[in-house]
Design a protein around this motif. Sequence first.
Motif, PDB file in Angstrom:
ATOM      1  N   ILE A  37       0.836  -1.205   0.000  1.00 14.48           N
ATOM      2  CA  ILE A  37       0.000   0.000   0.000  1.00 14.48           C
ATOM      3  C   ILE A  37       0.868   1.251   0.000  1.00 14.48           C
ATOM      4  O   ILE A  37       0.635   2.198  -0.771  1.00 14.48           O
ATOM      5  CB  ILE A  37      -0.932  -0.005   1.223  1.00 14.48           C
ATOM      6  N   LEU A  38       1.877   1.263   0.860  1.00 19.05           N
ATOM      7  CA  LEU A  38       2.733   2.448   0.958  1.00 19.05           C
ATOM      8  C   LEU A  38       3.495   2.696  -0.340  1.00 19.05           C
ATOM      9  O   LEU A  38       3.675   3.844  -0.765  1.00 19.05           O
ATOM     10  CB  LEU A  38       3.698   2.291   2.128  1.00 19.05           C
ATOM     11  N   ALA A  39       3.935   1.620  -1.001  1.00 16.96           N
ATOM     12  CA  ALA A  39       4.649   1.790  -2.268  1.00 16.96           C
ATOM     13  C   ALA A  39       3.723   2.365  -3.335  1.00 16.96           C
ATOM     14  O   ALA A  39       4.115   3.253  -4.106  1.00 16.96           O
ATOM     15  CB  ALA A  39       5.225   0.453  -2.724  1.00 16.96           C
ATOM     16  N   ALA A  40       2.474   1.881  -3.380  1.00 16.96           N
ATOM     17  CA  ALA A  40       1.526   2.376  -4.386  1.00 16.96           C
ATOM     18  C   ALA A  40       1.078   3.802  -4.087  1.00 16.96           C
ATOM     19  O   ALA A  40       0.841   4.593  -5.003  1.00 16.96           O
ATOM     20  CB  ALA A  40       0.319   1.448  -4.457  1.00 16.96           C
ATOM     21  N   ALA A  41       0.964   4.147  -2.805  1.00 16.15           N
ATOM     22  CA  ALA A  41       0.483   5.487  -2.434  1.00 16.15           C
ATOM     23  C   ALA A  41       1.576   6.545  -2.541  1.00 16.15           C
ATOM     24  O   ALA A  41       1.280   7.721  -2.774  1.00 16.15           O
ATOM     25  CB  ALA A  41      -0.068   5.460  -1.013  1.00 16.15           C
ATOM     26  N   ASP A  42       2.830   6.136  -2.361  1.00 16.26           N
ATOM     27  CA  ASP A  42       3.968   7.058  -2.496  1.00 16.26           C
ATOM     28  C   ASP A  42       3.753   8.321  -1.659  1.00 16.26           C
ATOM     29  O   ASP A  42       3.762   9.441  -2.171  1.00 16.26           O
ATOM     30  CB  ASP A  42       4.174   7.410  -3.972  1.00 16.26           C
ATOM     31  N   LEU A  43       3.586   8.115  -0.366  1.00 13.64           N
ATOM     32  CA  LEU A  43       3.329   9.244   0.536  1.00 13.64           C
ATOM     33  C   LEU A  43       4.586  10.075   0.737  1.00 13.64           C
ATOM     34  O   LEU A  43       5.703   9.559   0.680  1.00 13.64           O
ATOM     35  CB  LEU A  43       2.835   8.725   1.892  1.00 13.64           C
ATOM     36  N   GLY A  44       4.387  11.354   1.000  1.00 12.74           N
ATOM     37  CA  GLY A  44       5.532  12.225   1.218  1.00 12.74           C
ATOM     38  C   GLY A  44       5.143  13.517   1.890  1.00 12.74           C
ATOM     39  O   GLY A  44       3.959  13.761   2.191  1.00 12.74           O
ATOM     40  N   PRO A  45       6.111  14.384   2.145  1.00  8.15           N
ATOM     41  CA  PRO A  45       5.850  15.670   2.799  1.00  8.15           C
ATOM     42  C   PRO A  45       4.862  16.511   1.995  1.00  8.15           C
ATOM     43  O   PRO A  45       4.753  16.383   0.767  1.00  8.15           O
ATOM     44  CB  PRO A  45       7.233  16.327   2.836  1.00  8.15           C
ATOM     45  N   ASP A  46       4.137  17.340   2.712  1.00  7.80           N
ATOM     46  CA  ASP A  46       3.170  18.272   2.132  1.00  7.80           C
ATOM     47  C   ASP A  46       1.937  17.575   1.571  1.00  7.80           C
ATOM     48  O   ASP A  46       1.116  18.219   0.910  1.00  7.80           O
ATOM     49  CB  ASP A  46       3.814  19.138   1.040  1.00  7.80           C
ATOM     50  N   MET A  47       1.787  16.288   1.830  1.00  5.55           N
ATOM     51  CA  MET A  47       0.572  15.597   1.436  1.00  5.55           C
ATOM     52  C   MET A  47      -0.395  15.539   2.618  1.00  5.55           C
ATOM     53  O   MET A  47       0.024  15.444   3.773  1.00  5.55           O
ATOM     54  CB  MET A  47       0.872  14.156   0.997  1.00  5.55           C
ATOM     55  N   ARG A  48      -1.673  15.584   2.289  1.00  6.10           N
ATOM     56  CA  ARG A  48      -2.710  15.339   3.292  1.00  6.10           C
ATOM     57  C   ARG A  48      -3.358  14.005   2.953  1.00  6.10           C
ATOM     58  O   ARG A  48      -3.793  13.785   1.802  1.00  6.10           O
ATOM     59  CB  ARG A  48      -3.741  16.465   3.301  1.00  6.10           C
ATOM     60  N   VAL A  49      -3.406  13.097   3.927  1.00  2.71           N
ATOM     61  CA  VAL A  49      -3.764  11.708   3.655  1.00  2.71           C
ATOM     62  C   VAL A  49      -4.847  11.251   4.616  1.00  2.71           C
ATOM     63  O   VAL A  49      -4.759  11.483   5.833  1.00  2.71           O
ATOM     64  CB  VAL A  49      -2.529  10.793   3.796  1.00  2.71           C
ATOM     65  N   LEU A  50      -5.862  10.572   4.073  1.00  7.21           N
ATOM     66  CA  LEU A  50      -6.944   9.996   4.866  1.00  7.21           C
ATOM     67  C   LEU A  50      -6.799   8.481   4.881  1.00  7.21           C
ATOM     68  O   LEU A  50      -6.724   7.845   3.828  1.00  7.21           O
ATOM     69  CB  LEU A  50      -8.299  10.375   4.264  1.00  7.21           C
ATOM     70  N   ASP A  51      -6.782   7.897   6.080  1.00  2.78           N
ATOM     71  CA  ASP A  51      -6.712   6.446   6.264  1.00  2.78           C
ATOM     72  C   ASP A  51      -8.083   5.968   6.736  1.00  2.78           C
ATOM     73  O   ASP A  51      -8.539   6.319   7.828  1.00  2.78           O
ATOM     74  CB  ASP A  51      -5.626   6.113   7.289  1.00  2.78           C
TER      75      ASP A  51
END
Length: 287
Positions: A37-51
């Motif tokens: 999941i983390l690889a596909a989502a490619d999360l990083g700084p300045d992102m707003r993310v809903l789990d």
Amino acid sequence: MADSDKYDSSSWGAGASGWVENEALFDAVYTPVTAAILAAADLGPDMRVLDVGCGSGTLLEAGTKAGADMVGVDIAPDMVDAARRRVPTATVLLGDAQTMAIGHEAPGAPFDRVISRFGVMFFADPAAAFANLRGVTAPDGRLVFACWRGVEENPTFGGAGTEVITAELPDPPAPPAPGSPGPVAFADHDQLAAILKKAGWSNVSIKPFDTHFDHGIDGSDGVDERLALILATTTGRLAREQLADRLDEQQWAALLDRARDGIRRHLVDGSVKLPGALWLVTAANRV
């Protein structure tokens, strides 16, 4: 009881404690899913993310470490409390993501990512739920989640020791109806694709993700770990409810020993490894 009623707040409230108590074990076993999941989502700084269905905060913690502004929502109070303790910098909401006014409860910019690990299969009206989530997603924001395929492909549900315990239940749970709310609600690829498209998501990708869940921890064979997870989830709760007055302490211990024997049949190279058959799903909010 209607299928949709099995997964309301009261049922999750009854079942969440086992998940919270075994948080570290669930995280270890589901490590491959979290990583995908983390690889596909490619999360990083300045992102707003809903789990969505954030549980005790596994993805919230990972997203925070990546520098993202994390918001979680879960229907189980125990899960919410655990996630707040684990990730105090995240915003964690108690409620149903299908109907909650998430933007009102957690005001801020639209979400760049909506993610979930096994948290989106329990909606009474999944198309409405995914539409509600898309409504708080930024233009070109992405949806990324993992969900189970069929029961027959995943012995974690009915086998690997579980069948030994359910055989003793006077009122065993019925197999889930295809497409009904529950762990394997999205086993049908085409049905899931239709739900997401009805909800307005674009560029829908539903790819098989096949893995193995290794229950061995710190050199253990994983037998007792697998048994702990069985007892922490629905089967264990039903066993305690239905067998408490039927089995004495010695009989209960004997039943658990028989379950361990069933689990040992899944030893591979010294530890319990169960195949996992999932979908890894991505979609975009094209407006």
